[in-house]
Design a protein around this motif. Structure first.
Motif, mmCIF file in Angstrom:
data_model
loop_
_atom_site.group_PDB
_atom_site.id
_atom_site.type_symbol
_atom_site.label_atom_id
_atom_site.label_comp_id
_atom_site.label_asym_id
_atom_site.label_seq_id
_atom_site.Cartn_x
_atom_site.Cartn_y
_atom_site.Cartn_z
ATOM 1 N N LEU A 193 0.846 -1.199 0.000
ATOM 2 C CA LEU A 193 0.000 0.000 0.000
ATOM 3 C C LEU A 193 0.883 1.252 0.000
ATOM 4 N N PRO A 194 1.579 1.509 -1.105
ATOM 5 C CA PRO A 194 2.535 2.627 -1.126
ATOM 6 C C PRO A 194 1.877 3.987 -0.904
ATOM 7 N N PHE A 195 0.661 4.200 -1.423
ATOM 8 C CA PHE A 195 0.037 5.508 -1.245
ATOM 9 C C PHE A 195 -0.356 5.725 0.213
ATOM 10 N N LEU A 196 -0.812 4.677 0.889
ATOM 11 C CA LEU A 196 -1.122 4.787 2.317
ATOM 12 C C LEU A 196 0.133 5.153 3.103
ATOM 13 N N ARG A 197 1.260 4.523 2.768
ATOM 14 C CA ARG A 197 2.517 4.861 3.447
ATOM 15 C C ARG A 197 2.900 6.317 3.171
ATOM 16 N N CYS A 198 2.638 6.786 1.963
ATOM 17 C CA CYS A 198 2.940 8.181 1.625
ATOM 18 C C CYS A 198 2.097 9.143 2.454
ATOM 19 N N ILE A 199 0.840 8.776 2.692
ATOM 20 C CA ILE A 199 -0.030 9.613 3.520
ATOM 21 C C ILE A 199 0.555 9.763 4.925
ATOM 22 N N VAL A 200 1.026 8.659 5.486
ATOM 23 C CA VAL A 200 1.595 8.702 6.832
ATOM 24 C C VAL A 200 2.858 9.562 6.847
ATOM 25 N N LYS A 201 3.722 9.400 5.863
ATOM 26 C CA LYS A 201 4.945 10.214 5.796
ATOM 27 C C LYS A 201 4.609 11.701 5.678
ATOM 28 N N GLU A 202 3.648 12.021 4.805
ATOM 29 C CA GLU A 202 3.288 13.424 4.596
ATOM 30 C C GLU A 202 2.688 14.018 5.868
ATOM 31 N N THR A 203 1.923 13.208 6.597
ATOM 32 C CA THR A 203 1.385 13.675 7.884
ATOM 33 C C THR A 203 2.514 13.958 8.857
ATOM 34 N N LEU A 204 3.478 13.068 8.938
ATOM 35 C CA LEU A 204 4.596 13.260 9.863
ATOM 36 C C LEU A 204 5.481 14.434 9.450
ATOM 37 N N PRO A 251 0.672 13.841 -0.512
ATOM 38 C CA PRO A 251 1.367 12.565 -0.293
ATOM 39 C C PRO A 251 2.109 12.065 -1.520
ATOM 40 N N GLU A 252 1.650 12.448 -2.712
ATOM 41 C CA GLU A 252 2.271 11.969 -3.953
ATOM 42 C C GLU A 252 3.748 12.326 -4.041
ATOM 43 N N ARG A 253 4.173 13.338 -3.280
ATOM 44 C CA ARG A 253 5.583 13.744 -3.329
ATOM 45 C C ARG A 253 6.521 12.597 -2.904
ATOM 46 N N PHE A 254 5.990 11.618 -2.185
ATOM 47 C CA PHE A 254 6.828 10.520 -1.691
ATOM 48 C C PHE A 254 6.771 9.274 -2.583
ATOM 49 N N LEU A 255 5.896 9.265 -3.588
ATOM 50 C CA LEU A 255 5.733 8.049 -4.388
ATOM 51 C C LEU A 255 7.019 7.630 -5.095
ATOM 52 N N ASP A 256 7.757 8.582 -5.625
ATOM 53 C CA ASP A 256 9.006 8.270 -6.324
ATOM 54 C C ASP A 256 10.220 8.760 -5.528
ATOM 55 N N SER A 257 10.059 8.835 -4.225
ATOM 56 C CA SER A 257 11.122 9.349 -3.364
ATOM 57 C C SER A 257 11.588 8.264 -2.394
ATOM 58 N N GLU A 258 12.877 8.260 -2.125
ATOM 59 C CA GLU A 258 13.446 7.320 -1.156
ATOM 60 C C GLU A 258 13.479 7.904 0.253
ATOM 61 N N VAL A 259 13.043 9.158 0.403
ATOM 62 C CA VAL A 259 13.075 9.816 1.715
ATOM 63 C C VAL A 259 12.166 9.072 2.687
ATOM 64 N N ASP A 260 12.705 8.793 3.871
ATOM 65 C CA ASP A 260 11.945 8.052 4.881
ATOM 66 C C ASP A 260 12.115 8.726 6.236
ATOM 67 N N VAL A 261 11.419 8.192 7.243
ATOM 68 C CA VAL A 261 11.390 8.815 8.574
ATOM 69 C C VAL A 261 12.356 8.146 9.553
ATOM 70 N N LYS A 262 13.265 7.311 9.044
ATOM 71 C CA LYS A 262 14.090 6.470 9.914
ATOM 72 C C LYS A 262 15.342 7.159 10.444
ATOM 73 N N GLY A 263 15.487 8.458 10.176
ATOM 74 C CA GLY A 263 16.604 9.194 10.749
ATOM 75 C C GLY A 263 17.810 9.311 9.847
ATOM 76 N N GLN A 264 17.694 8.839 8.599
ATOM 77 C CA GLN A 264 18.797 8.940 7.641
ATOM 78 C C GLN A 264 18.606 10.101 6.668
ATOM 79 N N ASP A 265 17.378 10.572 6.555
ATOM 80 C CA ASP A 265 17.057 11.687 5.658
ATOM 81 C C ASP A 265 16.668 12.876 6.536
ATOM 82 N N PHE A 266 17.551 13.864 6.619
ATOM 83 C CA PHE A 266 17.424 14.883 7.658
ATOM 84 C C PHE A 266 16.399 15.959 7.345
ATOM 85 N N GLU A 267 15.830 15.921 6.136
ATOM 86 C CA GLU A 267 14.720 16.819 5.848
ATOM 87 C C GLU A 267 13.407 16.272 6.400
#
Length: 497
Positions: free
Chosen positions: A347-358, A411-427
């Protein structure tokens, strides 16, 4: 403001003394910052929502900013590039927590691995909590518990749908998270999963967050510690005592059960911690277990429930996002079917929603404050000894340097992005980074998509009172974490079949 004026009058006799004490930082190459008033410095610049006020100031004074909050020299970081230096290149110098006076209530800071300095006790407590709760193996083993709790959430919402009762999303998500943790830690529900019975616990947790995040004059003027003019420490003591008393009673109940020779069918985290304490009391004892459970209950429930509420609010407000989310869910798991953890990776779009919320609503907008024990250098500026360091994750997530249309929920901004919330991507650092990254991140990133996806997939929604969705307010109320000012109350108008 009234309190500040009162304190000002009390402090007038100390003006010269305070000015003399401030001399050590004069002549040093401090980061830029706003004009400082006598004695109180920049306290009036904090506002009701400090993360927002500081973000506005950073647009004037830059990504490294110096404020003088009473006697407390404070450095505010508002860019991903500088945050990366703090968490990666200078991780050791910036690893110590600044402990607000509120967290010294009930000696919590002496036993909490959240606030302890990095050392043997901190490493041991973090290892114990990770291996017994947040490791991949443990999370996989407890997946059935989370599934059961989410199912109870859906049953509760369905009941509300049938009676026409509005669902308070934050409260319902809190109850689900609270019982999930209580089952993992203690093998029991602490609140009724089908009744709106968790408000007392929710208020208790939120009050702890509020006091921990309240700008406290005692932190800025240590001479006021015994006076506690705002009553922050007094109230925090009351809240923590209630929670510790509850945990202590549960531990005593378990100890009595084990002492009677009764065999427990399933071993939970409390059993494992008691066994460790009996074999090696130097590793953990009853007091440490109590404060560890307080940390888990407070941070775990607040982070998850707030993120679910913000996510749901954003999805409801943006109809196109809701349509896309439903389409993905219907295709992958089927209409009206509860989402399981095994579905998340599909469910990539659902994951994108969560990232965009965070990105827009990080659980702790200023993360947790750091303390510089020795003078250091950062980007050519001097960071004075004993400075508090705040990393404004809220501002970093809205930085136009890193994000296109940063204030838009997209949320679509994350569909083709490797940016994640795990502390490796500082933005995108809603959980921090480095050695002190939030250990509960793996649990949150399992619970939030499952709860959010199930709510979206199993029901259609409208705002209570017939308010148009595009008029849904997104105002914040602040503490150490940030929640919606007005709770999200919605009607599950029909179950999707």
């Amino acid at each position: 403001m009234d309190v500040i004026i009162i304190v000002l009058s009390l402090m007038l006799a100390y003006v010269l003394f305070k000015l003399l004490l401030s001399f050590p930082n004069r002549g040093k190459n401090l980061p830029p910052g706003p004009f400082q008033l006598p004695i109180i410095g920049n306290l009036t610049n904090l506002g009701k929502l400090p993360h927002q006020s500081l973000a506005k100031l950073s647009q004037i004074y830059g990504p490294i900013m110096h404020l003088q909050l009473g006697r407390l020299s404070t450095i505010v970081i508002s860019s991903s590039a500088v945050a990366q230096q703090i968490f990666q290149k200078k991780g050791h110098a910036f690893s110590i927590r600044f402990i607000p006076d509120a967290l010294r209530a009930c000696d919590h800071s002496l036993y909490s691995f959240v606030w302890l300095p990095i050392g043997p006790r901190w490493r041991n407590l973090r290892k114990i909590s990770t291996s017994n709760l947040f490791s991949v193996n443990k999370l996989d083993a407890n997946q059935h518990l989370r599934g059961r709790k989410v199912n109870e959430l859906i049953v509760y919402v369905r009941k509300c749908s049938q009676t026409g009762e509005a669902v308070d999303i934050g409260r319902a998500a809190f109850r689900t998270s609270f019982n999930l943790l209580s089952n993992t830690l203690l093998s029991k529900d602490l609140v009724d999963p089908y009744q709106d019975s968790a408000q007392e616990f929710k208020d208790l947790v939120w009050n702890i967050m509020v006091e921990a995040g309240t700008p406290n004059l005692v932190d800025y003027f240590p001479v006021l510690k015994k006076m506690d003019p705002q009553g922050v420490n007094r109230r925090m003591t009351c809240y923590l005592q209630k929670l510790i008393k509850m945990v202590d009673g549960l531990i005593n109940e378990r100890l009595a059960l084990k002492g009677s020779g009764t065999t427990v069918e399933n071993t939970d985290m409390l059993d494992e911690l008691i066994n460790i304490s009996q074999v090696n009391p130097n590793e953990i004892d009853k007091i440490l277990i109590e404060h560890l459970f307080v940390d888990i209950f407070v941070a775990g429930t607040d982070t998850t429930s707030n993120t679910v509420e913000w996510s749901m609010a954003e999805v409801l407000k943006h109809t196109e996002t809701m349509i896309k989310a439903k389409a993905e869910l219907h295709q992958v798991v089927g209409k009206g079917v509860m989402v399981e953890e095994g579905d998340i990776y599909r469910l990539p779009f659902l994951r994108c929603i969560v990232k965009e919320t965070l990105r827009l609503h990080p659980p702790f907008p200023l993360l947790l404050p750091r303390l510089i024990e020795e003078e250091t250098e950062l980007n050519g500026y001097t960071i004075p000894k004993n400075s508090q360091v705040l990393v404004n994750a809220w501002a970093i997530g809205r930085d136009p340097v890193s994000w296109e249309n940063p204030l838009s929920f997209y949320p679509e901004r994350f569909l083709d992005s490797e940016v994640d919330v795990k502390g490796q991507d500082f933005e995108l650092i809603p959980f921090g980074a480095g050695r002190r990254i939030c250990p509960g991140l793996p649990l949150v990133m399992r619970m939030v998509p499952v709860m959010l996806g199930s709510l979206i997939n199993c029901f259609d929604w409208e705002l209570e009172g017939g308010i148009p969705l595009n008029e849904l307010d997104m105002e914040e109320k602040g503490g150490l974490s940030v929640a919606k000012l007005h709770p999200l109350r919605v009607l599950a108008t029909s179950q999707v079949v």
